[in-house]
Write a protein that holds these residues in place. Structure first.
Motif, PDB file in Angstrom:
ATOM      1  N   PHE A 249       0.844  -1.190   0.000  1.00 58.56           N
ATOM      2  CA  PHE A 249       0.000   0.000   0.000  1.00 58.56           C
ATOM      3  C   PHE A 249       0.880   1.241   0.000  1.00 58.56           C
ATOM      4  CE2 PHE A 249      -3.239  -2.900   1.846  1.00 58.56           C
ATOM      5  CZ  PHE A 249      -4.297  -2.614   0.987  1.00 58.56           C
ATOM      6  N   ALA A 250       0.510   2.236  -0.762  1.00 56.85           N
ATOM      7  CA  ALA A 250       1.275   3.479  -0.810  1.00 56.85           C
ATOM      8  C   ALA A 250       1.110   4.293   0.460  1.00 56.85           C
ATOM      9  CB  ALA A 250       0.849   4.315  -2.018  1.00 56.85           C
ATOM     10  N   GLU A 254      -4.765   4.025   2.446  1.00 59.27           N
ATOM     11  CA  GLU A 254      -5.308   3.076   1.469  1.00 59.27           C
ATOM     12  C   GLU A 254      -5.790   1.806   2.162  1.00 59.27           C
ATOM     13  OE1 GLU A 254      -2.535   4.324  -2.358  1.00 59.27           O
ATOM     14  OE2 GLU A 254      -2.519   2.266  -1.624  1.00 59.27           O
ATOM     15  N   LEU A 255      -5.015   1.341   3.133  1.00 62.29           N
ATOM     16  CA  LEU A 255      -5.393   0.150   3.889  1.00 62.29           C
ATOM     17  C   LEU A 255      -6.715   0.392   4.617  1.00 62.29           C
ATOM     18  CD1 LEU A 255      -2.867  -1.870   6.078  1.00 62.29           C
ATOM     19  CD2 LEU A 255      -5.235  -1.545   6.773  1.00 62.29           C
ATOM     20  N   GLY A 278      -4.264  11.506   3.392  1.00 61.79           N
ATOM     21  CA  GLY A 278      -3.239  10.515   3.682  1.00 61.79           C
ATOM     22  C   GLY A 278      -2.531  10.034   2.434  1.00 61.79           C
ATOM     23  N   GLN A 279      -3.306   9.760   1.402  1.00 65.17           N
ATOM     24  CA  GLN A 279      -2.728   9.339   0.116  1.00 65.17           C
ATOM     25  C   GLN A 279      -1.855  10.431  -0.481  1.00 65.17           C
ATOM     26  OE1 GLN A 279      -5.622   8.185  -2.851  1.00 65.17           O
ATOM     27  NE2 GLN A 279      -4.774   6.126  -2.833  1.00 65.17           N
ATOM     28  N   THR A 291       3.283   4.977  -5.945  1.00 67.59           N
ATOM     29  CA  THR A 291       1.974   5.163  -6.576  1.00 67.59           C
ATOM     30  C   THR A 291       1.703   4.017  -7.547  1.00 67.59           C
ATOM     31  OG1 THR A 291       2.236   7.559  -6.418  1.00 67.59           O
ATOM     32  CG2 THR A 291       0.549   6.727  -7.926  1.00 67.59           C
ATOM     33  N   SER A 292       0.560   3.388  -7.398  1.00 72.02           N
ATOM     34  CA  SER A 292       0.219   2.207  -8.192  1.00 72.02           C
ATOM     35  C   SER A 292      -1.154   2.384  -8.833  1.00 72.02           C
ATOM     36  CB  SER A 292       0.200   0.961  -7.298  1.00 72.02           C
ATOM     37  OG  SER A 292      -0.878   1.041  -6.373  1.00 72.02           O
ATOM     38  N   PRO A 293      -1.529   1.482  -9.740  1.00 73.64           N
ATOM     39  CA  PRO A 293      -2.899   1.531 -10.270  1.00 73.64           C
ATOM     40  C   PRO A 293      -3.938   1.447  -9.157  1.00 73.64           C
ATOM     41  CG  PRO A 293      -1.535   0.125 -11.648  1.00 73.64           C
ATOM     42  CD  PRO A 293      -0.693   0.487 -10.466  1.00 73.64           C
ATOM     43  N   ARG A 294      -3.659   0.619  -8.133  1.00 66.51           N
ATOM     44  CA  ARG A 294      -4.592   0.521  -7.008  1.00 66.51           C
ATOM     45  C   ARG A 294      -4.720   1.870  -6.297  1.00 66.51           C
ATOM     46  NH1 ARG A 294      -3.212  -3.708  -2.362  1.00 66.51           N
ATOM     47  NH2 ARG A 294      -1.371  -2.368  -2.261  1.00 66.51           N
ATOM     48  N   THR A 295      -3.590   2.595  -6.189  1.00 64.80           N
ATOM     49  CA  THR A 295      -3.620   3.917  -5.562  1.00 64.80           C
ATOM     50  C   THR A 295      -4.636   4.817  -6.259  1.00 64.80           C
ATOM     51  OG1 THR A 295      -1.314   3.771  -4.862  1.00 64.80           O
ATOM     52  CG2 THR A 295      -2.250   5.974  -5.054  1.00 64.80           C
TER      53      THR A 295
END
Length: 451
Positions: A249-250, A254-255, A278-279, A291-295
């Motif tokens: 998790f970035a 996110e969690l 937070g993100q 940073t990811s696609p999920r982010t």
């Protein structure tokens, strides 16, 4: 009701409930056949001494008593639900005096203490962590000292989740909330760690995984409290606790957003804003390598759930610069030193700098990014005085240097591209010590430094 009859009644209730729990709910592979022979209350009613008969071989009896001692906090919370008393008595288990004593009590308690200290954090899946959160009847939520946007955003995101589930919840942080984060919904409810909190069933630590990081709040977590850790850093969790740590998790925010999904709870607008902050903080506006696609998928959910303008959030959290912070930035830049043929940029700030600039420690946030942005710099290092004896050293890298691994040797941690540690030394000495470690690591990894 006189003192004797009151103590007698409480002892009877404790006896009945402990016996029931042993028969129906308490599960521990070390526990053999046990029966409750009696309960005696201490004169001040602060302790309930439970006397049990233990059966089996000497080693089996010893294991059973250790299991009961380890579960004393669990029994106390369960018993507390049926007692109408101001102070829930601590549960202490003893072998029944009528039995032959096969071991010395101090030896047993010492064994229990060593076992608890060495027991690793119980690793939970996200769904298991969510279920523990749901099952708790009341919560205390805290985070690390010197909180950033992810720490405060995650803490408040959990607060709004608890409220959505109808649970009493308390917020505690052993540091002031940074000025730029005080606009977040619920930030005014955060209390310091000085005052004793109201009784709670579950403590949740967000965005860090050890008691040492939560400062003064730790004293309220050590005595029999059930603790749930939710974090995205790479450090192992506090022994004796349970938690979910996922460094993919970035941000811890996110969690927390995924906890909402696991519990099938819609994210309220207040929580969406907190988690988005937070993100934004931990990805530096979605520019870091974490940073990811999920982010971005989570960010989209938060934007859809919230009632905020993303560009305004970025301005407030990343771009807003109070004048004291600007003066600190100027001093930091005046002292920049390049090492390793330009691969390392370092600077420092001492206590006089903060007083001269009228600045607080929170004004150091993101200053180090200016050093990392310089052409050719792989690692940036900023040391600043926390107080007269302690120095915080922050590291940032382009991802080719493991900042977290470097900081662990001083008890710190973080991520590959961003980490920090606190040292007890003068500012310049602390900076030189860390720079020596960084230079040594860069040389040892066989990577060519810029020419």
């Amino acid at each position: 009701m006189n003192d004797y009859s009151r103590a007698d009644r409480v002892a009877s209730l404790v006896h009945e409930e402990v016996a029931r729990l042993l028969q129906r709910e308490f599960k521990d592979p070390r526990l053999g056949f046990v029966s409750v022979m009696g309960v005696r209350m201490s004169p001040d009613m602060r302790f309930a001494n439970v006397y049990v008969s233990l059966y089996g071989s000497d080693s089996e009896k010893k294991s059973s008593l250790i299991a009961l001692q380890n579960g004393a906090g669990w029994f106390r919370r369960k018993v507390g639900r049926i007692l109408r008393v101001r102070h829930i008595p601590e549960i202490r288990f003893f072998a029944d005096d009528s039995l032959d004593r096969v071991y010395h009590l101090e030896e047993v308690l010492d064994h229990v203490h060593r076992e608890q200290q060495g027991s690793p954090m119980l690793v939970l899946t996200l769904e298991e962590a969510a279920e523990r959160f749901r099952e708790a009847r009341s919560l205390l939520i805290t985070t690390h000292v010197g909180p950033d946007g992810d720490a405060i955003g995650s803490l408040l995101g959990l607060y709004w989740l608890a409220k959505a589930l109808g649970k009493p919840v308390q917020l505690m942080v052993d540091s002031p909330v940074p000025q730029i984060l005080r606009f977040l919904p619920g930030a005014d409810l955060i209390r310091d760690a000085e005052s004793m909190p109201k009784p709670f069933e579950l403590a949740v630590i967000a965005d860090c995984s050890s008691f040492s990081r939560v400062g003064g709040a730790a004293k309220w977590l050590r005595e029999g409290a059930s603790v749930l850790i939710l974090d995205h850093h790479t450090e192992p969790g506090e022994p004796g606790t349970a938690g979910h740590i996922d460094s993919t998790f970035a941000a811890t925010a996110e969690l927390v957003a995924e906890l909402y999904a696991a519990l099938d709870v819609p994210i309220p607008p207040e929580a969406a804003l907190c988690l988005y902050v937070g993100q934004v903080t931990d990805t530096n506006g979605y520019r870091f390598s974490n940073t990811s696609p999920r982010t971005h998928r989570i960010a989209a959910r938060l934007m859809e759930s919230g009632q905020f303008a993303p560009h305004r959030v970025a301005e407030q959290v990343l771009e807003f610069m109070p004048r004291p912070k600007f003066f600190l930035l100027r001093r930091m830049l005046e002292r920049v030193e390049f090492r390793g043929k330009g691969a390392i940029a370092a600077s420092w700030l001492d206590t006089d700098d903060f007083s001269d600039c009228g600045a607080e420690r929170e004004h150091t946030d993101n200053l180090i990014h200016r050093l990392r942005q310089v052409e050719g710099v792989r690692v940036a290092v900023l040391a600043y005085a926390v107080d007269a004896r302690h120095v915080k050293v922050s590291l940032r890298s382009d991802g080719s240097f493991d900042c977290a691994a470097c900081c662990r040797q001083w008890g710190g941690g973080g991520h590959v591209p961003a980490a920090g540690a606190t040292l007890e030394a003068p500012v310049r000495s602390a900076l030189e010590k860390v720079l020596a470690a960084v230079e040594s690591s860069l040389s040892a990894d066989g990577t060519r430094l810029p020419s």
